[in-house]
Every structure is written in structure tokens, then in C-alpha cells.
Scaffold this motif. Sequence first.
Motif, PDB file in Angstrom:
ATOM      1  N   SER A 218      61.691  27.853  17.420  1.00 49.27           N
ATOM      2  CA  SER A 218      61.382  28.525  16.155  1.00 49.27           C
ATOM      3  C   SER A 218      60.118  27.993  15.493  1.00 49.27           C
ATOM      4  O   SER A 218      59.577  28.634  14.583  1.00 49.27           O
ATOM      5  N   ILE A 219      59.655  26.823  15.924  1.00 55.29           N
ATOM      6  CA  ILE A 219      58.438  26.250  15.338  1.00 55.29           C
ATOM      7  C   ILE A 219      57.392  25.911  16.387  1.00 55.29           C
ATOM      8  O   ILE A 219      56.323  25.385  16.051  1.00 55.29           O
ATOM      9  N   ALA A 220      57.663  26.205  17.655  1.00 58.62           N
ATOM     10  CA  ALA A 220      56.781  25.782  18.749  1.00 58.62           C
ATOM     11  C   ALA A 220      55.339  26.225  18.539  1.00 58.62           C
ATOM     12  O   ALA A 220      54.397  25.445  18.737  1.00 58.62           O
ATOM     13  N   LYS A 221      55.170  27.475  18.118  1.00 63.43           N
ATOM     14  CA  LYS A 221      53.818  27.995  17.938  1.00 63.43           C
ATOM     15  C   LYS A 221      53.076  27.278  16.821  1.00 63.43           C
ATOM     16  O   LYS A 221      51.836  27.191  16.838  1.00 63.43           O
ATOM     17  N   GLN A 247      59.402  15.218  18.201  1.00 63.81           N
ATOM     18  CA  GLN A 247      60.772  15.696  18.367  1.00 63.81           C
ATOM     19  C   GLN A 247      60.852  16.872  19.344  1.00 63.81           C
ATOM     20  O   GLN A 247      61.833  17.010  20.073  1.00 63.81           O
ATOM     21  N   CYS A 248      59.814  17.694  19.341  1.00 64.29           N
ATOM     22  CA  CYS A 248      59.793  18.890  20.196  1.00 64.29           C
ATOM     23  C   CYS A 248      58.736  18.723  21.283  1.00 64.29           C
ATOM     24  O   CYS A 248      57.683  19.371  21.257  1.00 64.29           O
ATOM     25  N   ARG A 249      59.030  17.882  22.227  1.00 68.16           N
ATOM     26  CA  ARG A 249      58.081  17.661  23.330  1.00 68.16           C
ATOM     27  C   ARG A 249      58.028  18.875  24.250  1.00 68.16           C
ATOM     28  O   ARG A 249      57.034  19.111  24.926  1.00 68.16           O
ATOM     29  N   ARG A 250      59.127  19.624  24.289  1.00 67.67           N
ATOM     30  CA  ARG A 250      59.171  20.849  25.085  1.00 67.67           C
ATOM     31  C   ARG A 250      59.394  22.030  24.146  1.00 67.67           C
ATOM     32  O   ARG A 250      60.358  22.057  23.377  1.00 67.67           O
ATOM     33  N   SER A 251      58.506  22.986  24.196  1.00 66.74           N
ATOM     34  CA  SER A 251      58.581  24.132  23.282  1.00 66.74           C
ATOM     35  C   SER A 251      59.878  24.907  23.425  1.00 66.74           C
ATOM     36  O   SER A 251      60.394  25.470  22.465  1.00 66.74           O
ATOM     37  N   GLU A 252      60.429  24.928  24.636  1.00 64.72           N
ATOM     38  CA  GLU A 252      61.635  25.715  24.891  1.00 64.72           C
ATOM     39  C   GLU A 252      62.918  24.943  24.607  1.00 64.72           C
ATOM     40  O   GLU A 252      64.027  25.457  24.818  1.00 64.72           O
ATOM     41  N   ASP A 253      62.798  23.712  24.113  1.00 56.68           N
ATOM     42  CA  ASP A 253      63.965  22.869  23.839  1.00 56.68           C
ATOM     43  C   ASP A 253      64.836  23.500  22.757  1.00 56.68           C
ATOM     44  O   ASP A 253      64.473  23.532  21.585  1.00 56.68           O
TER      45      ASP A 253
END
Length: 341
Positions: A218-221, A247-253
Motif C-alpha cells: 500500500s505504500i511501496a510506490k 521495514q519494507c525491504r520487499r515491495s510485495e511484502d
Amino acid sequence: MAVRVLPPPSWWYLLPLLLVASVHSYGGYGGLRVGFYKESCPDAEAIVRKVVAKAIAKDPTASAPMLRLHFHDCFVRGCEGSVLINSTKGKEAEKDAKPNHTLDAFDVIDEIKEQLEKKCPGTVSCADILAIAARDAVSLATKLVTEGGWSKNGNLYEVETGRRDGRASSAKEAVTNLPDSFDGIRKLTKRFASKGLSLKDLAVLSGAHAIGESHCPSIAKRLRNFTAHHNTDPTLDATYGAKLRQQCRRSEDNTTELEMVPGSSTTFDTAYYRLVVQRKALFHSDEALLRNDETRRLVLDYLRSEKSFLQDFGVSMVNMGRVGVLTGSKGEIRRRCAVVN
């Protein structure tokens, strides 16, 4: 944060026609009214409250998913319970649309429905269960309510009931109609206006982000490859952005849980608006509230008065709860919320 004043959108002339609600209005709207089940199922709201309270006592984070279910229901086909319907062969339902992959609390709604069917068979709609459960969930997460500083009956606002359930659910319609976490102010105002909701409703209902959690997709972009000129969303506080990237090393996490309001994700208050002003709110759509004079003013107003926010939130929830409702002989009362009769 710099704020650019936008020209009035094309739907501005419709504002006088937008719905106006009072949290204590018993007159109702289009077949809805407070106390609809007073004669047919007097214990309906008490049963909902008991199950919701039990779920939150077991898991304090359960309040946000119940509130979110009502939002996601009302923005697709209206508040008629279609978000609860299971997919069937050849028909992908709303709950399986990508924006709804992280929806939760279906088990709580099912338990409420089971108890209501035992008490008052074929009487209380799944759409009304969603509306009442959302009210109870947010009320139980609000200190001014739970500590006796708001209402005698423990409700943040009163819910109009009398909705009936729809018979169809479409994943494609969910993708088209649900607000997106990357939406800017223009798109948000158009989405809300299409449901008869005002700029004030947009600013107030965004306050629901005071509770709950989100996930990295939801915040990857915002964190990587935001535009050709900015790797990270420039409207996001740089230090907070760096923390989120860790915290979000992988966008699809989709497993890492991100608190909407760090350290306060189970308490419904105005802390969310403080994060918006500090550029530390999770979503680009949160920051978008600063891009319009009216929504920006409301953000600052609610920071100064929590009571004003809570009162306005109740009004806007009633407004939203009137969107696209089925009443009278329309729709049905589902025996099971996940399956049409």
C-alpha cells in the motif's frame, strides 16, 4: 509543507445537493431510521455489541478491520453487504479484488449473523450488521466514549438501520470504485462526490486511519520509484521514509504490519491528523488532505478539538451509511452473509 490551492472541481455546483445527516436524527433517510429493529428484533444491536466487544477484548486490533469492512462495502454498489459475498465459479467477488486482499473480521460478522438468525430469523440484514459493528468497533476504541465523556449508551453516534442485502458482488467494481492509497486530492474528491459525499466527509472519514495497520504494497510506490524525478515521494518526511524502507525491504511484502499511527493504532483519536501535518502519515492519499484549502483547514481544526472531530465523524459515517442503500422490497435479507439466498 507547501500547499497549492486548487481551482474548484467541476462537481462543485453539486455541493448544495449533498446529503446532510445528524447523528441524533431519528427522521431517517430513504427507509432508514434509528431503531428500525425495535419491534422485529429488539436485541439486535445489543447482540452485535456483545460480539464486537468480545472480539476486541480478545484482540484490540480488531476494531479497525470492522470499520474498514463497512467503508469498503459502501464504496462499491452502496451499503448493501456485497463485500461479504464469496466468489463463485466464473464470478470473482469484491472480497477477492486486490484492494480487499487484506480485509479481515469476516469471522466476527459471521458470528454476529449466526446469533441474530437464532434470535430473529430472516430479520437483520448483513448490511446493517456491518454498519452497527463499525459503529461499535470505533466507539469501543474511543476513550471519550469508553470513559464516559461522550454518551450515556456508549455510542459515538447512532446508526440508521433498515438496509437490505444486495445479490451481486464484483471484484472489477471494487477495483474501479474503492479509493486508492496513492490517490491525489483531485481523484479523491471525484470518488467521494460520486457517492454524494463532500470534501468535509473526505477529511473526516480519512480520520479512520487513526486506527489499524497497513502493509508494504500500500505504500511501496511512495518508497521507491515514485516518479521519474523522485525515487521517494517528496511529500513524505525523509526520516520516516527511510524507516519505512527498512521495514519494507520487499515491495510485495504483505506480512509486515505497519501501524497507521505508530504506538497508538488501537485508540481512535486525532493523532492521525498530527501525522498528516508532520508528513508522517502512511498514504499519499493522507498527505493529499493538505492540497485543498477546505480539507487542510479541517485537518488543523481537528488537531485543536478532538470533540469536534468525533462529532463530525459520526455525521459523516451516517452520510456514508446512506450511500446506495436497498430498502423496502429491494434486495433480500441473507441467511448467511457470504452467500446469496
